[in-house]
Design an enzyme around this catalytic site. Structure first.
Site, mmCIF file in Angstrom:
data_model
loop_
_atom_site.group_PDB
_atom_site.id
_atom_site.type_symbol
_atom_site.label_atom_id
_atom_site.label_comp_id
_atom_site.label_asym_id
_atom_site.label_seq_id
_atom_site.Cartn_x
_atom_site.Cartn_y
_atom_site.Cartn_z
ATOM 1 C CE1 TYR A 236 8.384 83.560 113.063
ATOM 2 C CE2 TYR A 236 10.509 82.535 113.646
ATOM 3 C CZ TYR A 236 9.007 82.256 113.382
ATOM 4 O OH TYR A 236 8.509 81.048 113.724
ATOM 5 C CG HIS B 14 5.256 75.644 120.113
ATOM 6 N ND1 HIS B 14 4.284 76.611 120.385
ATOM 7 C CD2 HIS B 14 5.987 75.655 119.012
ATOM 8 C CE1 HIS B 14 4.338 77.373 119.438
ATOM 9 N NE2 HIS B 14 5.545 77.059 118.494
ATOM 10 C CG ASN C 133 13.292 77.511 115.643
ATOM 11 O OD1 ASN C 133 13.419 76.463 114.792
ATOM 12 N ND2 ASN C 133 12.601 78.542 115.374
ATOM 13 C CE1 TYR D 153 28.215 33.547 98.496
ATOM 14 C CE2 TYR D 153 26.157 34.976 98.284
ATOM 15 C CZ TYR D 153 26.992 34.154 97.766
ATOM 16 O OH TYR D 153 27.104 33.977 96.296
ATOM 17 N NE ARG E 109 32.358 32.396 100.164
ATOM 18 C CZ ARG E 109 31.750 32.063 99.079
ATOM 19 N NH1 ARG E 109 32.121 32.734 97.996
ATOM 20 N NH2 ARG E 109 30.448 31.339 99.187
ATOM 21 C CG PHE F 210 14.471 75.508 111.500
ATOM 22 C CD1 PHE F 210 13.811 74.643 110.956
ATOM 23 C CD2 PHE F 210 14.558 76.743 111.576
ATOM 24 C CE1 PHE F 210 12.944 75.602 109.869
ATOM 25 C CE2 PHE F 210 13.571 77.461 110.593
ATOM 26 C CZ PHE F 210 12.738 76.764 109.668
ATOM 27 C CD GLU G 169 6.658 76.198 110.716
ATOM 28 O OE1 GLU G 169 6.296 74.844 111.310
ATOM 29 O OE2 GLU G 169 6.704 77.269 111.522
#
Length: 504
Positions: free
Chosen positions: A53, A83, A195, A278, A281, A327, A412
């Site tokens: 791959y 990309h 990646n 609060y 405290r 990844f 994916e």
């Protein structure tokens, strides 16, 4: 000084030094042998004609498409260009620099199959101050931070844009100005560059470093507020924290007691009132829990910055090239969501202390700490601003890690949204820093009414830092400028100088 990368020993403090421009970077000499063996494994795969791959196949849903040997190099270039489709405002130069550093460290582990030239140009960009222009939006946080890292990789091949010495220019021009030449991508190298989780992790590291310092300053300002409101110190005594033994809660309680140790303003239980609200405290319980989250985030990032997160991974000893899922950004996504939630609570409790400082029904100061109440509004609207920021944080703190949208034709089908989580966490930190700056402004003004000379040594140093940015209020003015100056001083860690000088 030099930070040496080998993929396994980078620390958060070393990253900070590199981000601050205080140290250059080199690959540790012991790492090169493993890097070269990894590359040789890839070359062997190619020569045997094995199907792997990203080496000789398409990507994502097209992973079953075989690529001819002559097109292997073009495949990597096409990957980077296609990309690189991020959108939105660019990430800061600090984050861009962090991404270069973290990607170089990941490749230096020797499981990515890159050439020496590709790794070296990442180092050269860091040391020369070349920062790729990287759009902030567009990563799903699984299959790596594909879009952001592609914009980083464009600069390495002489494309895209970069910032060099404060000027935006083409990636090619930035390289040439530093005497560098674009690289030619070999098999797998485009995929090895993009990646990984380095965008979310770089944003995460920058966010953590800012949050760590902000949390300590928030403790300090809370102590100043406690004094200004003549708060009770009994709730900070160690006994009650020993029976609920969270280490961070105990540390905050001890820290606050130390900060106000020689104060002439704090009170004991029953002196003026029996209990404080609060927001005073419960400082150890709330701030302590926030510090506990910071420790969890630190531990997660310490693993991630030294992890191999690309795909496939090259194991030279066995000869295996394994296509897996390192990844996937889920660990970082959880940590960033948790960081955002914790820092939103820092702002939330700080805003409640602001209310106690400016609301005349809750204290014995002039209304809104005004020098001339009625004619002048004083710090009335600073509480509005703090409330607005706290409300905005609540929307930003909605966890991104519980969301997932399938991609690549459902190949994916589960993603982390870790980069979105990191971006939101950083926005929350910015908002919170402004809320804490508002508390600081109000607490210092309240201290003026009490008499700054009555403050403890530590909180007097904090007071002096605040007054270096915003003088005592004698009449209404544009308080936005005061808030901005204090905020910038917090970010630049200038307050630590006052501590060192005032307490030593």
């Amino acid at each position: 000084m030099t930070v040496y990368l080998d993929g396994g020993h980078l620390t958060l403090d070393q990253i900070k030094s590199v981000l601050d421009g205080k140290e250059d970077v080199k690959i540790h000499e012991d790492a090169w042998a493993k890097i070269n063996r990894s590359r040789q494994t890839i070359e062997s795969v190619i020569s045997r004609g094995d199907v792997v791959y990203g080496v000789n196949t398409g990507f994502g849903k097209m992973s079953d498409t075989l690529i001819s040997h002559k097109d292997i190099g073009q495949l990597q270039v096409n990957l980077i260009r296609s990309h690189a489709c991020g959108v939105g405002e660019p990430l800061s130069e600090r984050v861009s620099r962090g991404m270069l550093l973290l990607r170089a460290n990941a490749l230096a582990k020797g499981f990515s199959g890159v050439t020496n030239e590709t790794l070296q140009i990442l180092i050269d960009c860091i040391n020369h101050g070349i920062h790729p222009v990287i759009p902030s939006q567009g990563s799903l946080g699984a299959s790596g931070d594909l879009a952001p890292l592609s914009h980083l990789a464009l600069v390495l091949i002489g494309e895209g844009e970069a910032i060099y010495k404060g000027e935006k220019m083409s990636g090619k021009e930035a390289l040439f100005k530093c005497g560098l030449a674009p690289i030619t991508l070999q098999a797998k190298e485009g995929l090895a560059l993009i990646n990984g989780t380095q965008a979310m992790t770089a944003i995460g590291v920058v966010s953590y470093l800012e949050a760590r310092d902000l949390a300590m300053f928030a403790d300090s300002v809370a102590a100043l507020t406690l004094e200004s409101l003549r708060g009770i110190t009994d709730p900070f005594f160690p006994e009650s924290h020993q029976v609920r033994p969270y280490p961070e809660q105990q540390e905050v309680a001890s820290r606050i007691l130390g900060f106000v140790d020689d104060s002439h303003l704090t009170t004991r239980q029953g002196d003026i009132r029996v209990q404080d609200a609060y927001s005073l405290r419960c400082i150890p319980q709330v701030h302590g829990a926030i510090h506990r989250v910071l420790n969890y985030v630190k531990d997660t990032l310490a693993i991630e910055i030294n992890a191999a997160t690309d795909n496939p991974l090259v194991f030279s000893d066995s000869g295996h090239v394994i296509s897996g899922g390192n990844f996937h950004g889920q660990p970082v996504a959880f940590a960033m969501d948790f960081l955002g939630i914790a820092l939103s609570e820092t702002a939330s409790i700080a805003e409640r202390r602001v209310e106690r400082l400016v609301n005349p029904q809750l204290n014995d100061f002039p209304p809104f700490l005004s020098a001339d109440p009625g004619l002048e509004s004083g710090l009335m609207i600073t509480q509005y601003v703090a409330a607005s920021l706290v409300s905005e944080n609540k929307t930003l703190a909605h966890p991104s890690s519980v969301d997932s949208i399938p991609s690549s034709a459902n190949q994916e089908d589960h993603v982390s949204m870790g980069t979105t989580a990191a971006r939101h966490a950083h926005l929350i930190i910015q908002n919170t820093r402004r809320v804490v700056a508002i508390e600081a402004l109000c607490a210092a003004q309240a201290a003026d009414y009490r008499g700054p000379e009555k403050l403890a040594s530590y909180t007097k140093a904090i007071y002096d830092f605040i007054r270096s940015k915003a003088p005592t209020i004698t009449k209404d003015r544009i308080f936005s400028l005061d808030i901005q100056k204090i905020e910038k001083g917090i970010l630049a860690e200038e307050w630590k100088v006052y501590i060192n000088e005032g307490v030593s």
